[in-house]
Write a protein that holds these residues in place. Structure first.
Motif, PDB file in Angstrom:
ATOM      1  N   LEU A   1       0.822  -1.216   0.000  1.00 26.81           N
ATOM      2  CA  LEU A   1       0.000   0.000   0.000  1.00 26.81           C
ATOM      3  C   LEU A   1       0.853   1.261   0.000  1.00 26.81           C
ATOM      4  N   GLY A   2       2.015   1.185   0.602  1.00 29.57           N
ATOM      5  CA  GLY A   2       2.904   2.343   0.619  1.00 29.57           C
ATOM      6  C   GLY A   2       3.383   2.767  -0.754  1.00 29.57           C
ATOM      7  N   GLU A   3       3.200   1.887  -1.765  1.00 28.29           N
ATOM      8  CA  GLU A   3       3.566   2.254  -3.137  1.00 28.29           C
ATOM      9  C   GLU A   3       2.540   3.165  -3.782  1.00 28.29           C
ATOM     10  N   VAL A   4       1.308   3.171  -3.245  1.00 28.32           N
ATOM     11  CA  VAL A   4       0.241   3.970  -3.881  1.00 28.32           C
ATOM     12  C   VAL A   4      -0.336   5.040  -2.965  1.00 28.32           C
ATOM     13  N   ILE A   5       0.025   5.024  -1.669  1.00 33.40           N
ATOM     14  CA  ILE A   5      -0.496   6.058  -0.759  1.00 33.40           C
ATOM     15  C   ILE A   5       0.643   6.631   0.070  1.00 33.40           C
ATOM     16  N   GLU A   6       0.456   7.862   0.533  1.00 31.71           N
ATOM     17  CA  GLU A   6       1.433   8.496   1.418  1.00 31.71           C
ATOM     18  C   GLU A   6       0.712   9.333   2.461  1.00 31.71           C
ATOM     19  N   GLU A   7       1.315   9.417   3.648  1.00 36.45           N
ATOM     20  CA  GLU A   7       0.698  10.181   4.726  1.00 36.45           C
ATOM     21  C   GLU A   7       0.828  11.678   4.468  1.00 36.45           C
ATOM     22  N   VAL A   8      -0.207  12.415   4.865  1.00 37.51           N
ATOM     23  CA  VAL A   8      -0.196  13.880   4.774  1.00 37.51           C
ATOM     24  C   VAL A   8      -0.160  14.414   6.202  1.00 37.51           C
ATOM     25  N   LYS A   9       0.807  15.263   6.506  1.00 36.88           N
ATOM     26  CA  LYS A   9       0.968  15.765   7.869  1.00 36.88           C
ATOM     27  C   LYS A   9       0.755  17.272   7.948  1.00 36.88           C
ATOM     28  N   GLU A  10      -0.130  17.785   7.131  1.00 38.98           N
ATOM     29  CA  GLU A  10      -0.402  19.228   7.119  1.00 38.98           C
ATOM     30  C   GLU A  10      -1.199  19.613   8.364  1.00 38.98           C
ATOM     31  N   ARG A  11      -0.690  20.546   9.116  1.00 42.39           N
ATOM     32  CA  ARG A  11      -1.353  21.021  10.333  1.00 42.39           C
ATOM     33  C   ARG A  11      -1.933  22.409  10.101  1.00 42.39           C
ATOM     34  N   ASN A  12      -2.885  22.762  10.938  1.00 46.58           N
ATOM     35  CA  ASN A  12      -3.532  24.062  10.832  1.00 46.58           C
ATOM     36  C   ASN A  12      -2.714  25.107  11.608  1.00 46.58           C
ATOM     37  N   LEU A  13      -1.477  25.356  11.145  1.00 46.83           N
ATOM     38  CA  LEU A  13      -0.570  26.233  11.892  1.00 46.83           C
ATOM     39  C   LEU A  13      -1.078  27.669  11.963  1.00 46.83           C
ATOM     40  N   SER A  14      -1.891  28.080  10.992  1.00 45.91           N
ATOM     41  CA  SER A  14      -2.420  29.450  11.016  1.00 45.91           C
ATOM     42  C   SER A  14      -3.593  29.590  11.971  1.00 45.91           C
ATOM     43  N   ASN A  15      -4.047  28.421  12.537  1.00 43.94           N
ATOM     44  CA  ASN A  15      -5.192  28.419  13.464  1.00 43.94           C
ATOM     45  C   ASN A  15      -6.458  28.964  12.817  1.00 43.94           C
ATOM     46  N   ASP A  16      -6.604  28.760  11.488  1.00 43.96           N
ATOM     47  CA  ASP A  16      -7.797  29.232  10.780  1.00 43.96           C
ATOM     48  C   ASP A  16      -9.042  28.502  11.256  1.00 43.96           C
ATOM     49  N   GLN A  17     -10.188  29.188  11.185  1.00 42.83           N
ATOM     50  CA  GLN A  17     -11.470  28.592  11.557  1.00 42.83           C
ATOM     51  C   GLN A  17     -12.044  27.831  10.359  1.00 42.83           C
ATOM     52  N   LEU A  18     -11.405  26.720  10.014  1.00 41.40           N
ATOM     53  CA  LEU A  18     -11.887  25.872   8.916  1.00 41.40           C
ATOM     54  C   LEU A  18     -13.000  24.952   9.428  1.00 41.40           C
ATOM     55  N   PRO A  19     -13.800  24.380   8.513  1.00 49.05           N
ATOM     56  CA  PRO A  19     -14.867  23.453   8.953  1.00 49.05           C
ATOM     57  C   PRO A  19     -14.276  22.274   9.718  1.00 49.05           C
ATOM     58  N   LEU A  20     -14.901  21.940  10.845  1.00 43.27           N
ATOM     59  CA  LEU A  20     -14.476  20.787  11.630  1.00 43.27           C
ATOM     60  C   LEU A  20     -15.228  19.559  11.140  1.00 43.27           C
ATOM     61  N   LEU A  21     -14.478  18.501  10.841  1.00 42.34           N
ATOM     62  CA  LEU A  21     -15.066  17.319  10.219  1.00 42.34           C
ATOM     63  C   LEU A  21     -14.929  16.106  11.136  1.00 42.34           C
ATOM     64  N   THR A  22     -15.847  15.165  10.953  1.00 44.14           N
ATOM     65  CA  THR A  22     -15.743  13.859  11.593  1.00 44.14           C
ATOM     66  C   THR A  22     -16.157  12.828  10.561  1.00 44.14           C
ATOM     67  N   SER A  23     -16.120  11.560  10.920  1.00 43.19           N
ATOM     68  CA  SER A  23     -16.464  10.540   9.930  1.00 43.19           C
ATOM     69  C   SER A  23     -17.226   9.399  10.570  1.00 43.19           C
ATOM     70  N   SER A  24     -17.947   8.673   9.746  1.00 40.93           N
ATOM     71  CA  SER A  24     -18.663   7.470  10.159  1.00 40.93           C
ATOM     72  C   SER A  24     -18.599   6.513   8.982  1.00 40.93           C
ATOM     73  N   ARG A  25     -19.334   5.421   9.065  1.00 37.79           N
ATOM     74  CA  ARG A  25     -19.335   4.462   7.960  1.00 37.79           C
ATOM     75  C   ARG A  25     -19.953   5.048   6.697  1.00 37.79           C
ATOM     76  N   LYS A  26     -20.672   6.161   6.839  1.00 38.20           N
ATOM     77  CA  LYS A  26     -21.318   6.748   5.667  1.00 38.20           C
ATOM     78  C   LYS A  26     -20.494   7.853   5.035  1.00 38.20           C
ATOM     79  N   GLY A  27     -19.347   8.189   5.623  1.00 41.70           N
ATOM     80  CA  GLY A  27     -18.501   9.200   5.006  1.00 41.70           C
ATOM     81  C   GLY A  27     -18.049  10.278   5.965  1.00 41.70           C
ATOM     82  N   ILE A  28     -17.459  11.331   5.406  1.00 41.73           N
ATOM     83  CA  ILE A  28     -16.969  12.462   6.192  1.00 41.73           C
ATOM     84  C   ILE A  28     -18.029  13.561   6.173  1.00 41.73           C
TER      85      ILE A  28
END
Length: 430
Positions: free
Chosen positions: A22-49
């Protein structure tokens, strides 16, 4: 080509497939909200995000959000910890940009893989599940680190086949989603009708009464049609009536788990001897769950006509319509928001084992009903028609889900190939 003559990385796979890490086709993203912007807060379930509820947003809005992870459209998330050993991988599709809790891993595709295909594959592939189970076996609260996930070895079809598989499965998902919306629409219609029909009634011409066109009167429950009467539930129904049975005979047994949410068809029926403990009932009776959480969830059954006499869970209250009371009407009355909200609010007992006491229906809850049984039947018939429409759509949804599940198992293992479909598309483009 015989399997033993294939290259090692293709052995045990359909023609054209290959084993990949799987590591050949995916990679981790470690982008943090360093600017502390008020972006939409998300969660997830079996039906999606999806977006967090407003209450949660207000709590988190006052905190420092710089530790929250940024997720962008097309990227994937999954929670690093699982209470039950299952992990759900979701792809952000309907929102351009958002934040997720630090408890999530975020990853994206590198190359050689379709995002939509990966969404189905990683959640449903037997090979992926086997490797997850290897990490969660024997534990009750398990972490799946991204470094573990990317080392999973999985079978992958060629990119055009991936896209076609995803397209087929998305067609099923779209049909299921459309059916769910139809079901929700019918449920909203039913809720509105119940509110009107159970407070205003319907005249001989099929018109819902109003004070502009019909006579109303004052009552302990407010203004009601002149033709109606008010009483306790026990004035219109026997509660836990005596039903004689033969202790040696076998009878249909209704378990709580088999009971629908305010329905007329139980999910399954088992058999038990009459000597065994349980409530006793006849066809046409109404079984109402009295224990938490089944009561709050709306578990209730109008016993169908194919059950002459039955027994059921001790956690049911049994209602039997009295003379001149239509049992279908009584069923809708007892499952109405008005009756249920009062009954649930008066539950007694320790936390987690609370029950609705019988006296609530004998001495507390007052209801208004038409004196005319024919009006009761008219009201029940309208609501029954809506229930039949809901039931039809729910059966169709279940059929789609069964078909999708079976097809998904075949497509994700290569047992069923989509090559002919791809060849047809290629010929069409030539």
């Amino acid at each position: 080509m015989a399997d033993d003559k294939k290259p090692k990385e293709q052995q045990g796979l359909p023609e054209g497939w290959k084993w990949v890490r799987l590591g050949e086709v995916i990679e981790e993203v470690k982008e943090r909200n360093l600017s502390n912007d008020q972006l939409p807060l998300l969660t997830s379930s079996r039906k999606g995000i999806y977006l967090q509820d407003e209450y949660f947003n207000r709590i988190v809005a006052s905190e420092n959000l710089s530790n929250y992870k940024v997720v962008r459209k097309g990227q994937f998330t999954y929670r690093s910890m699982s209470d039950d050993g299952t992990f759900v991988f979701n792809r952000l599709e309907n929102i351009e940009l958002g934040l997720v809790s630090p408890a999530y891993y975020v990853f994206q595709l590198i190359e050689g893989c379709s995002g939509n295909f990966l969404k189905y594959f990683i959640n449903n592939s037997v090979e992926v599940k086997k490797q997850i189970y290897k990490y969660v076996e024997g534990t009750t609260r398990t972490a799946l680190r991204f470094n573990q996930l990317k080392n999973f070895i999985v079978p992958l079809p060629p990119l055009p086949e991936q896209r076609k598989i995803a397209q087929i499965l998305e067609t099923f998902d779209n049909a299921i989603e459309k059916t769910e919306k139809i079901i929700e629409k019918y449920k909203r219609i039913k809720q509105g009708l119940m509110q009107d029909l159970l407070t205003k009634g319907i005249d001989e011409k099929g018109n819902i009464r109003s004070e502009k066109t019909h006579k109303f009167k004052d009552s302990p429950l407010g203004r009601i049609p002149e033709e109606w009467e008010v009483g306790y539930v026990s004035d219109f129904a026997e509660i836990n009536p005596i039903t004689k049975i033969n202790p040696k005979e076998l009878y249909p047994f209704i378990e709580m788990d088999a009971t629908p949410i305010m329905g007329k068809q139980c999910k399954y029926i088992t058999l038990r001897r009459g000597i065994e403990a349980g409530c006793k009932f006849k066809k046409g009776d109404i079984l109402l769950a009295r224990i938490t959480p089944s009561a709050e969830n709306g578990k209730a059954l109008l016993v169908p006509d194919n059950i002459e006499i039955g027994i059921g869970s001790t956690e049911f209250i049994v209602f039997r319509a009295k003379e001149n009371i239509d049992n279908n009407f009584l069923f809708y009355l007892l499952t109405s928001d008005y009756v249920r909200s009062i009954a649930i609010g008066l539950m007694e007992g320790t936390s987690g084992r609370q029950r609705i006491p019988k006296y609530v229906f004998e001495k507390v809850i007052k209801v208004a009903i038409p004196k005319s049984e024919s009006e009761q039947k008219r009201i029940a018939e309208i609501l029954s028609q809506i229930d039949q429409a809901i039931e039809k759509e729910e059966k169709y949804k279940q059929k789609l889900e069964r078909l999708k599940k079976g097809l998904m198992e075949d497509l994700l293992t290569g047992k069923v190939r989509v090559n002919k479909l791809l060849e047809g598309e290629n010929h069409g483009m030539a």
